[in-house]
Design an enzyme around this catalytic site. Structure first.
Site, PDB file in Angstrom:
ATOM      1  N   GLU B 151       1.814 105.484  55.631  1.00 36.89           N
ATOM      2  CA  GLU B 151       2.081 107.078  55.472  1.00 36.89           C
ATOM      3  C   GLU B 151       2.088 107.378  57.054  1.00 36.89           C
ATOM      4  O   GLU B 151       0.986 107.215  57.969  1.00 36.89           O
ATOM      5  CB  GLU B 151       1.266 107.879  54.742  1.00 36.89           C
ATOM      6  CG  GLU B 151       1.050 109.053  55.151  1.00 36.89           C
ATOM      7  CD  GLU B 151       0.439 109.310  53.978  1.00 36.89           C
ATOM      8  OE1 GLU B 151      -0.372 108.279  52.875  1.00 36.89           O
ATOM      9  OE2 GLU B 151       0.379 110.769  53.906  1.00 36.89           O
ATOM     10  N   HIS B 153       0.775 110.279  59.545  1.00 37.85           N
ATOM     11  CA  HIS B 153       0.396 112.047  58.438  1.00 37.85           C
ATOM     12  C   HIS B 153      -0.608 112.299  59.563  1.00 37.85           C
ATOM     13  O   HIS B 153      -1.839 111.368  60.095  1.00 37.85           O
ATOM     14  CB  HIS B 153      -0.622 111.042  57.241  1.00 37.85           C
ATOM     15  CG  HIS B 153      -1.620 112.234  57.027  1.00 37.85           C
ATOM     16  ND1 HIS B 153      -2.183 113.269  57.420  1.00 37.85           N
ATOM     17  CD2 HIS B 153      -1.124 112.356  55.261  1.00 37.85           C
ATOM     18  CE1 HIS B 153      -3.067 113.870  56.288  1.00 37.85           C
ATOM     19  NE2 HIS B 153      -1.822 113.848  54.717  1.00 37.85           N
ATOM     20  N   ASP B 183       5.140 112.273  57.023  1.00 37.84           N
ATOM     21  CA  ASP B 183       4.468 113.286  55.790  1.00 37.84           C
ATOM     22  C   ASP B 183       4.543 114.470  56.961  1.00 37.84           C
ATOM     23  O   ASP B 183       4.423 114.224  58.274  1.00 37.84           O
ATOM     24  CB  ASP B 183       2.333 112.828  56.024  1.00 37.84           C
ATOM     25  CG  ASP B 183       1.420 114.842  55.345  1.00 37.84           C
ATOM     26  OD1 ASP B 183       1.345 113.910  53.927  1.00 37.84           O
ATOM     27  OD2 ASP B 183       2.085 115.672  55.851  1.00 37.84           O
ATOM     28  N   GLU B 267       4.665 117.895  48.443  1.00 37.84           N
ATOM     29  CA  GLU B 267       3.222 117.441  48.266  1.00 37.84           C
ATOM     30  C   GLU B 267       2.154 119.085  48.466  1.00 37.84           C
ATOM     31  O   GLU B 267       1.422 119.042  50.127  1.00 37.84           O
ATOM     32  CB  GLU B 267       2.695 116.624  49.315  1.00 37.84           C
ATOM     33  CG  GLU B 267       1.715 115.573  48.963  1.00 37.84           C
ATOM     34  CD  GLU B 267       0.681 114.322  49.905  1.00 37.84           C
ATOM     35  OE1 GLU B 267       0.716 113.572  49.336  1.00 37.84           O
ATOM     36  OE2 GLU B 267       0.837 114.902  51.321  1.00 37.84           O
TER      37      GLU B 267
END
Lengths: 134, 302
Positions: B151, B153, B183, B267
């Site tokens: 990910e 992020h 993300d 999310e």
């Protein structure tokens, strides 16, 4: 199901023989958003009213087993799963008197994906909780 | 030019609810009612008796997928390179963590696995064992038809040595089973209000996490061909259906122009209170669907 707070109301009680209490148990929900191996928990600081107890002297009971700090650090195959309760054992001769007490905890969680200087980070909880029996 | 997005929900969105006021089935109900077709989970959070769920739990899992008409999308996992205080995991141990989660993800029907590797410094450089560990499980991932996707992020931006390392790995191995997960928190360009983070105030990362690292959404075009999955991170959508932190009106058109037709898996990561996420996720789905429809309509008119 868990109570929402980190510190659970139920499970806050004295332990040891009734006439010679050895300390106080503080029941916690999993102090993380994911289940974790117990070696990622580096002890739990507890404050009962104004008395501080370091993570180096408290212990944790999980699934019926009691872990001191060294045992916790070695527990690489034990999982504290979502939904499991853990009880911090705080050594305090005589325990606490029945009634309402201010309880604070800092569960020291290591997240390996956090930068090294932020490991561990405290997961904090604080509340009023009630001791029912002496 | 491109297909349509697929819309999903990560049960991570309901972190403040799950386990105290929300069961797994509640989570499925909330996710499905957004019109989502996919569900994302955290293995260690949402799978009872992880990593070895019981037969009864597996029956429950497949029953829920069927009843709510959701497909498993991504399973999040961790490679806890600092499982011990004294030493890091070896390459073999890291591969073991990945294999454990690939097998579970396959049993549950997932097509993506997001491992979170431990890091070695303040720049968030992943532990160098990651590449050897992933290489050892590529055949297994291929057999299971699962794409392993680390990910990207916040506070790690798109232009970062870690991302270059992942892309080099894809090019070097030629594997179809390793890609990037983006993300959308990296696009955050306005500060979070009243948000509590475990990173202490005053730490160098704190300001980045509160204010956002404001990656230019156009940079997505540089790496789009390596991206397999998007976690649609967001923090707060107000009563006027405006996201207060992430410029979705810039992000969605870029994803469309890039031809992305994979999942946008919600999310939510806002106020740490129960009973907030359920409606926030619904708001985000309306907002994202409206922006996609606007883009498509403009294209049709052109």
């Amino acid at each position: 199901m868990y109570e929402y707070q980190l510190i659970q109301a139920t499970g806050f009680r004295n332990y040891g023989p009734e006439d010679a209490r050895e300390g106080v148990e503080v029941r916690l929900r999993l102090p993380n958003y994911r289940g974790m191996r117990l070696s990622l928990l580096d002890g739990v600081d507890v404050t009962l009213d104004d008395e501080f107890f370091s993570y180096e002297i408290t212990k944790l009971r999980l699934h019926g087993e009691v872990y001191d700090l060294d045992a916790m650090r070695d527990a690489t195959t034990v999982r504290w799963a979502m939904g499991d309760f853990g009880s911090v054992l705080v050594p305090k001769a005589g325990g606490l008197a029945p009634g309402i007490h201010r309880v604070k905890v800092a569960a020291r969680v290591r997240s390996p994906y956090f930068p090294p200087h932020l490991q561990p980070l405290p997961v904090n909880g604080e509340r009023l909780a009630t001791i029912v029996l002496p | 030019m491109s297909g349509q997005f697929k819309y999903g929900v990560s049960l991570y969105s309901y972190t403040e609810d799950f386990g105290s006021i929300m069961t797994l089935e509640d989570g499925f109900d909330h996710a499905a009612d957004t019109g989502a077709t996919g569900i994302e989970i955290l293995g260690e959070t949402h799978v009872e008796c992880y990593p070895e769920p019981s037969k009864e739990w597996l029956d429950t899992w497949f029953g829920l997928l069927d009843r709510y008409q959701l497909e498993p999308t991504n399973m999040c996992s961790w490679v806890d390179t600092k499982l011990r205080l004294g030493r890091q995991l070896t390459v073999e141990e890291g591969a073991g963590e990945l294999e454990r989660d690939l097998r579970l993800a396959h049993r549950l029907g997932f097509k993506f696995l997001r491992p979170k590797f431990g890091v070695i410094d303040a720049q968030l450089t992943p532990d160098p064992i990651w590449s050897g560990a992933v290489e050892r499980v590529l055949d297994l991932a291929n057999k299971f038809d699962i794409v392993i996707c680390p990910e990207i992020h916040s506070p790690t931006p798109i232009r970062h040595p870690a991302v270059e390392g992942y892309i080099d790995f894809i090019e070097r191995t030629g594997t179809p089973n390793f890609r990037l997960l983006i993300d959308t928190g990296i696009f955050q360009n306005r500060p979070l209000k009243g948000w509590q983070h475990e990173v202490p105030e005053g730490d160098s990362d704190h300001a980045k996490l509160i204010n956002g690292i404001a990656v230019d959404p156009e940079e997505f075009l540089d790496i789009a061909k390596y991206v397999a999955f998007i976690q649609a991170k967001f923090h707060y959508i107000n009563d006027d259906l405006q996201c207060e932190n992430i410029p979705w009106d810039k992000v969605i058109p870029v994803l469309k122009r890039a031809g992305y037709s994979g999942y946008l898996s919600s999310e939510y990561e806002g106020a740490r209170e129960p009973w907030v996420a359920i409606d926030q996720v619904r708001r985000q789905h309306v907002m994202m669907r409206q922006l996609e429809a606007q883009y498509d309509a403009a294209l049709a008119d052109a």
